[in-house]
Motif scaffolding. Structure first.
Motif, PDB file in Angstrom:
ATOM      1  N   LEU A  24      72.348 -63.913  68.016  1.00  0.00           N
ATOM      2  CA  LEU A  24      72.815 -63.038  66.945  1.00  0.00           C
ATOM      3  C   LEU A  24      74.241 -63.262  66.429  1.00  0.00           C
ATOM      4  N   PRO A  25      75.268 -63.377  67.277  1.00  0.00           N
ATOM      5  CA  PRO A  25      76.636 -63.345  66.745  1.00  0.00           C
ATOM      6  C   PRO A  25      76.937 -64.394  65.685  1.00  0.00           C
ATOM      7  N   GLN A  26      76.451 -65.619  65.864  1.00  0.00           N
ATOM      8  CA  GLN A  26      76.794 -66.681  64.922  1.00  0.00           C
ATOM      9  C   GLN A  26      75.783 -66.832  63.797  1.00  0.00           C
ATOM     10  N   ASN A  27      74.634 -66.172  63.903  1.00  0.00           N
ATOM     11  CA  ASN A  27      73.572 -66.334  62.900  1.00  0.00           C
ATOM     12  C   ASN A  27      73.379 -65.149  61.977  1.00  0.00           C
ATOM     13  N   ALA A  28      73.689 -63.944  62.438  1.00  0.00           N
ATOM     14  CA  ALA A  28      73.532 -62.751  61.609  1.00  0.00           C
ATOM     15  C   ALA A  28      74.736 -62.633  60.671  1.00  0.00           C
ATOM     16  N   VAL A  29      74.468 -62.658  59.359  1.00  0.00           N
ATOM     17  CA  VAL A  29      75.559 -62.632  58.378  1.00  0.00           C
ATOM     18  C   VAL A  29      75.196 -61.694  57.224  1.00  0.00           C
ATOM     19  N   GLY A  30      76.243 -61.286  56.487  1.00  0.00           N
ATOM     20  CA  GLY A  30      76.035 -60.504  55.275  1.00  0.00           C
ATOM     21  C   GLY A  30      75.409 -59.148  55.555  1.00  0.00           C
ATOM     22  N   VAL A  31      74.416 -58.796  54.747  1.00  0.00           N
ATOM     23  CA  VAL A  31      73.665 -57.558  54.947  1.00  0.00           C
ATOM     24  C   VAL A  31      72.569 -57.837  55.962  1.00  0.00           C
ATOM     25  N   VAL A  32      72.609 -57.127  57.094  1.00  0.00           N
ATOM     26  CA  VAL A  32      71.680 -57.348  58.201  1.00  0.00           C
ATOM     27  C   VAL A  32      70.714 -56.176  58.287  1.00  0.00           C
ATOM     28  N   LEU A  33      69.425 -56.459  58.181  1.00  0.00           N
ATOM     29  CA  LEU A  33      68.385 -55.448  58.332  1.00  0.00           C
ATOM     30  C   LEU A  33      67.771 -55.583  59.713  1.00  0.00           C
ATOM     31  N   ASP A  34      67.944 -54.548  60.529  1.00  0.00           N
ATOM     32  CA  ASP A  34      67.444 -54.519  61.902  1.00  0.00           C
ATOM     33  C   ASP A  34      66.184 -53.660  61.924  1.00  0.00           C
ATOM     34  N   ILE A  35      64.999 -54.287  61.963  1.00  0.00           N
ATOM     35  CA  ILE A  35      63.756 -53.519  61.899  1.00  0.00           C
ATOM     36  C   ILE A  35      63.411 -52.989  63.293  1.00  0.00           C
ATOM     37  N   GLY A  36      62.989 -51.726  63.335  1.00  0.00           N
ATOM     38  CA  GLY A  36      62.731 -51.096  64.630  1.00  0.00           C
ATOM     39  C   GLY A  36      63.984 -51.038  65.460  1.00  0.00           C
ATOM     40  N   ALA A  37      65.025 -50.484  64.895  1.00  0.00           N
ATOM     41  CA  ALA A  37      66.365 -50.574  65.499  1.00  0.00           C
ATOM     42  C   ALA A  37      66.492 -49.831  66.821  1.00  0.00           C
ATOM     43  N   GLY A  38      65.614 -48.867  67.085  1.00  0.00           N
ATOM     44  CA  GLY A  38      65.707 -48.124  68.338  1.00  0.00           C
ATOM     45  C   GLY A  38      67.016 -47.369  68.445  1.00  0.00           C
ATOM     46  N   HIS A  39      67.812 -47.678  69.466  1.00  0.00           N
ATOM     47  CA  HIS A  39      69.117 -47.045  69.651  1.00  0.00           C
ATOM     48  C   HIS A  39      70.243 -47.838  68.987  1.00  0.00           C
ATOM     49  N   GLY A  40      69.882 -48.908  68.273  1.00  0.00           N
ATOM     50  CA  GLY A  40      70.900 -49.667  67.561  1.00  0.00           C
ATOM     51  C   GLY A  40      71.691 -50.627  68.419  1.00  0.00           C
ATOM     52  N   HIS A  41      71.094 -51.088  69.528  1.00  0.00           N
ATOM     53  CA  HIS A  41      71.828 -52.005  70.407  1.00  0.00           C
ATOM     54  C   HIS A  41      72.158 -53.338  69.726  1.00  0.00           C
ATOM     55  N   THR A  42      71.373 -53.708  68.711  1.00  0.00           N
ATOM     56  CA  THR A  42      71.643 -54.963  67.998  1.00  0.00           C
ATOM     57  C   THR A  42      73.074 -55.020  67.480  1.00  0.00           C
ATOM     58  N   VAL A  43      73.591 -53.877  67.048  1.00  0.00           N
ATOM     59  CA  VAL A  43      74.918 -53.858  66.430  1.00  0.00           C
ATOM     60  C   VAL A  43      75.996 -54.360  67.387  1.00  0.00           C
ATOM     61  N   ASN A  44      75.751 -54.255  68.687  1.00  0.00           N
ATOM     62  CA  ASN A  44      76.737 -54.702  69.676  1.00  0.00           C
ATOM     63  C   ASN A  44      76.884 -56.223  69.716  1.00  0.00           C
ATOM     64  N   TYR A  45      75.958 -56.936  69.088  1.00  0.00           N
ATOM     65  CA  TYR A  45      75.978 -58.400  69.109  1.00  0.00           C
ATOM     66  C   TYR A  45      76.366 -58.988  67.749  1.00  0.00           C
ATOM     67  N   LEU A  46      76.738 -58.143  66.815  1.00  0.00           N
ATOM     68  CA  LEU A  46      77.100 -58.619  65.483  1.00  0.00           C
ATOM     69  C   LEU A  46      78.599 -58.877  65.397  1.00  0.00           C
ATOM     70  N   ASP A  47      78.948 -59.912  64.650  1.00  0.00           N
ATOM     71  CA  ASP A  47      80.344 -60.247  64.404  1.00  0.00           C
ATOM     72  C   ASP A  47      80.787 -59.519  63.137  1.00  0.00           C
ATOM     73  N   LYS A  48      81.681 -58.562  63.270  1.00  0.00           N
ATOM     74  CA  LYS A  48      82.103 -57.744  62.121  1.00  0.00           C
ATOM     75  C   LYS A  48      82.719 -58.588  61.022  1.00  0.00           C
ATOM     76  N   LYS A  49      83.251 -59.743  61.365  1.00  0.00           N
ATOM     77  CA  LYS A  49      83.844 -60.621  60.351  1.00  0.00           C
ATOM     78  C   LYS A  49      82.770 -61.297  59.498  1.00  0.00           C
ATOM     79  N   LEU A  50      81.553 -61.406  60.031  1.00  0.00           N
ATOM     80  CA  LEU A  50      80.472 -62.079  59.324  1.00  0.00           C
ATOM     81  C   LEU A  50      79.473 -61.115  58.679  1.00  0.00           C
ATOM     82  N   VAL A  51      79.417 -59.898  59.183  1.00  0.00           N
ATOM     83  CA  VAL A  51      78.422 -58.923  58.727  1.00  0.00           C
ATOM     84  C   VAL A  51      79.097 -57.856  57.880  1.00  0.00           C
ATOM     85  N   SER A  52      78.639 -57.708  56.640  1.00  0.00           N
ATOM     86  CA  SER A  52      79.233 -56.724  55.735  1.00  0.00           C
ATOM     87  C   SER A  52      78.568 -55.362  55.844  1.00  0.00           C
TER      88      SER A  52
END
Length: 227
Positions: A24-52
């Motif tokens: 996730l950190p180096q591949n998720a960029v821009g607007v990120v749609l997390d389907i079935g987000a659950g508790h939103g743990h995906t957000v912990n692996y996103l790079d804020k500099k790359l994800v708007s």
């Protein structure tokens, strides 16, 4: 399902941490749609500099407070537009488009973490998401437990799947979700029927034995520019 997931969410996140740290950190960029987000743990692996913007798609509203809490810790909040929480299902692409921008292809990255096992009509749903919501050149990133290629393991997966799905909100351990993604087709601008993808990377979970009933596949797929 919210109460069941409350007991399993942290453990599931920790079990997949090495995979998600690679994916996730180096591949998720821009607007990120997390389907079935659950508790939103995906957000912990996103790079804020790359994800708007982090868009958490989670039909179960009882999980939304957890999403907000985790997203806020990572620097994504609704007040500045960097966080959006959608309560529709992944199959409702029209609602997703309407709530995001009203325009086609508003998303740069689609993330699916242990979600395709339970979405309705997964082939049709995935096709619509990639075709209508994901930008040309955008990425699909996934980590899913899937149907094993070993017939002996697959037999047991099919045996247990109906029982497993009852307490886990329709989750099926016998879906070849990685193949659903791999085999997506599109119509190119010249009218030819072509693969949806310009590039595909597909791999397994390090150290996972082949006889595991919850056999995982990890994918990084890039959508064609000419669709």
């Amino acid at each position: 399902m919210a109460h069941v997931w409350a007991a399993y969410a942290a453990g599931a996140d920790e079990a997949g941490r090495p995979v998600k740290e690679k994916l996730l950190p180096q591949n998720a960029v821009g607007v990120v749609l997390d389907i079935g987000a659950g508790h939103g743990h995906t957000v912990n692996y996103l790079d804020k500099k790359l994800v708007s913007r982090y868009v958490a798609l989670e039909p179960n509203v009882l999980m939304h407070a957890h999403i907000r809490a985790n997203a806020s810790k990572a620097g994504f909040v609704e007040s500045d537009g960097s966080l959006a929480i959608l309560s529709c299902g992944a199959e409702d692409t029209q609602a997703i488009l309407t709530q995001l921008s009203g325009q086609p292809h508003p998303v740069d990255t689609i993330v699916s973490i242990l979600t395709l096992c339970s979405v309705p009509s997964p082939e049709r749903t995935l096709n619509a998401l990639v075709r209508d919501v994901l930008k040309p050149g955008g990425k699909l990133l996934f980590y899913e437990h899937v149907l094993s290629p070993r017939e002996d393991v697959a037999w047991w997966q099919r045996f247990w799947a109906p029982l497993w799905s009852v307490p886990f909100d329709g989750c099926r351990m016998d879906r070849p979700s990685h193949l659903f993604a791999e085999q997506l087709m599109a119509i190119a601008r010249n009218g030819d029927r072509v693969s949806m993808w310009s590039h595909q990377d597909l791999w397994g979970k390090d150290g996972e034995p082949e006889e595991n009933l919850f056999w995982h596949r990890v994918g990084r797929f890039v959508k064609r520019l000419d669709t």
